[in-house]
Design an enzyme around this catalytic site. Sequence first.
Site, PDB file in Angstrom:
ATOM      1  CB  THR A   8      -0.939   0.027   1.217  1.00  0.00           C
ATOM      2  OG1 THR A   8      -1.733   1.222   1.165  1.00  0.00           O
ATOM      3  CG2 THR A   8      -0.195   0.014   2.547  1.00  0.00           C
ATOM      4  CG  ASN A  10      -3.747   5.132   2.733  1.00  0.00           C
ATOM      5  OD1 ASN A  10      -3.411   5.442   3.876  1.00  0.00           O
ATOM      6  ND2 ASN A  10      -4.893   5.488   2.193  1.00  0.00           N
ATOM      7  N   GLY A  12      -1.727   5.742   6.220  1.00  0.00           N
ATOM      8  CA  GLY A  12      -2.803   5.613   7.215  1.00  0.00           C
ATOM      9  C   GLY A  12      -3.263   4.175   7.322  1.00  0.00           C
ATOM     10  CD  GLU A  37      -5.827   1.075  -6.270  1.00  0.00           C
ATOM     11  OE1 GLU A  37      -7.054   1.313  -6.243  1.00  0.00           O
ATOM     12  OE2 GLU A  37      -5.061   1.373  -5.353  1.00  0.00           O
ATOM     13  CG  ASP A  66      -9.679  -1.549  -4.038  1.00  0.00           C
ATOM     14  OD1 ASP A  66      -8.987  -0.523  -3.928  1.00  0.00           O
ATOM     15  OD2 ASP A  66     -10.616  -1.634  -4.852  1.00  0.00           O
ATOM     16  N   GLY A 143      -8.323  10.182   4.167  1.00  0.00           N
ATOM     17  CA  GLY A 143      -9.454  10.038   3.249  1.00  0.00           C
ATOM     18  C   GLY A 143     -10.751  10.627   3.804  1.00  0.00           C
ATOM     19  CG  ASP A 145     -10.699   8.048   8.432  1.00  0.00           C
ATOM     20  OD1 ASP A 145     -11.535   7.201   8.075  1.00  0.00           O
ATOM     21  OD2 ASP A 145      -9.516   7.765   8.692  1.00  0.00           O
ATOM     22  CG  HIS A 170     -13.726  -0.214   6.243  1.00  0.00           C
ATOM     23  ND1 HIS A 170     -13.672   0.787   7.172  1.00  0.00           N
ATOM     24  CD2 HIS A 170     -12.896   0.172   5.234  1.00  0.00           C
ATOM     25  CE1 HIS A 170     -12.869   1.747   6.734  1.00  0.00           C
ATOM     26  NE2 HIS A 170     -12.384   1.393   5.560  1.00  0.00           N
TER      27      HIS A 170
HETATM   28  P1  ITT Z   1      -3.650   1.754  -1.666  1.00  0.00           P
HETATM   29  O1  ITT Z   1      -2.240   2.081  -2.044  1.00  0.00           O
HETATM   30  O2  ITT Z   1      -3.710   0.775  -0.525  1.00  0.00           O
HETATM   31  O3  ITT Z   1      -4.521   1.321  -2.829  1.00  0.00           O
HETATM   32  P2  ITT Z   1      -5.503   4.012  -1.549  1.00  0.00           P
HETATM   33  O4  ITT Z   1      -5.498   5.238  -0.696  1.00  0.00           O
HETATM   34  O5  ITT Z   1      -5.470   4.186  -3.044  1.00  0.00           O
HETATM   35  O6  ITT Z   1      -4.263   3.108  -1.057  1.00  0.00           O
HETATM   36  P3  ITT Z   1      -8.045   2.566  -1.770  1.00  0.00           P
HETATM   37  O7  ITT Z   1      -7.975   2.564  -3.252  1.00  0.00           O
HETATM   38  O8  ITT Z   1      -8.326   1.281  -1.090  1.00  0.00           O
HETATM   39  O9  ITT Z   1      -6.693   3.116  -1.106  1.00  0.00           O
HETATM   40  O10 ITT Z   1      -9.093   3.594  -1.219  1.00  0.00           O
HETATM   41  C1  ITT Z   1     -10.038   4.259  -2.005  1.00  0.00           C
HETATM   42  C2  ITT Z   1     -10.342   5.611  -1.413  1.00  0.00           C
HETATM   43  O11 ITT Z   1     -11.142   5.434  -0.248  1.00  0.00           O
HETATM   44  C3  ITT Z   1      -9.131   6.429  -1.026  1.00  0.00           C
HETATM   45  O12 ITT Z   1      -9.344   7.773  -1.408  1.00  0.00           O
HETATM   46  C4  ITT Z   1      -9.070   6.331   0.465  1.00  0.00           C
HETATM   47  O13 ITT Z   1      -8.569   7.507   1.038  1.00  0.00           O
HETATM   48  C5  ITT Z   1     -10.541   6.101   0.843  1.00  0.00           C
HETATM   49  N1  ITT Z   1     -10.576   5.239   2.024  1.00  0.00           N
HETATM   50  C6  ITT Z   1     -10.290   3.910   2.060  1.00  0.00           C
HETATM   51  N2  ITT Z   1     -10.341   3.454   3.323  1.00  0.00           N
HETATM   52  C7  ITT Z   1     -10.660   4.514   4.093  1.00  0.00           C
HETATM   53  C8  ITT Z   1     -10.812   4.698   5.476  1.00  0.00           C
HETATM   54  O14 ITT Z   1     -10.616   3.723   6.336  1.00  0.00           O
HETATM   55  N3  ITT Z   1     -11.120   5.915   5.913  1.00  0.00           N
HETATM   56  C9  ITT Z   1     -11.304   6.945   5.057  1.00  0.00           C
HETATM   57  N4  ITT Z   1     -11.146   6.868   3.751  1.00  0.00           N
HETATM   58  C10 ITT Z   1     -10.825   5.659   3.258  1.00  0.00           C
END
Ligand code: ITT
Length: 189
Positions: A8, A10, A12, A37, A66, A143, A145, A170
């Site tokens: 990841t 991300n 967070g 993706e 995801d 994101g 949150d 989740h």
């Molecule tokens: P990866 O590298 O893990 O893919 P990402 O930030 O692209 O990181 P996702 O595609 O899984 O992650 O997430 C899709 C969007 O949903 C992304 O903008 C995240 O910030 C948001 N998101 C996912 N999980 C979240 C959470 O627990 N709280 C708030 N926003 C979340």
Amino acid sequence: MKTVVFVTHNNGKFREAKEKFRSIGVELRQYSGGYPEIQADTLEEVALYGVEYLSDKLSEPFFLEDAGLFVDALKGFPGVYSAYVFRSIGCDGILKLLENVVDRSAEFRSVVAYKEPGEEPVVFRGVCRGEISYEKKGSNGFGYDPIFVPVGSNLTFGEMDVKEKNSFSHRGKSLQKLLEYMRRVMGKD
Ligand code: ITT
């Protein structure tokens, strides 16, 4: 000590997973190399494509995740488009779309795909129901949150620390299933 890689970019997400893994004596390493993706109808398809892409690039057990926010009044939008929508219109854009909308119900979904070398991938899911708040609150997390209040709390995820968010979220649920799988099937206590 066994090492598992979480693919990841991300930070967070990685913080939340690290907190979960702390309890089982497995070292969690972040790999930010990424994977394509794809635009698909389900989180599962995106996750499994990512696993397939990475399986000959990583020699250690790894997982990726995801996730997406699905708003009932918007018929599940942004859903699989959550990342793009967050980058383009952000939390403010979602609040704007829900201006004067009374039904604020929504859910976060998480799909974790885990793969051991030479094995088929295994998928774990987690869902967290909740509501979209009327304004952004809190600066923790990432994101969406600051605008999501899970069922069972009055706080947004943005107002919670990592441990508290994990107890509702989740991702907390899907990762809990992964940890139980690792304990049960592979005896990784
Ligand atoms: P990866 O590298 O893990 O893919 P990402 O930030 O692209 O990181 P996702 O595609 O899984 O992650 O997430 C899709 C969007 O949903 C992304 O903008 C995240 O910030 C948001 N998101 C996912 N999980 C979240 C959470 O627990 N709280 C708030 N926003 C979340």
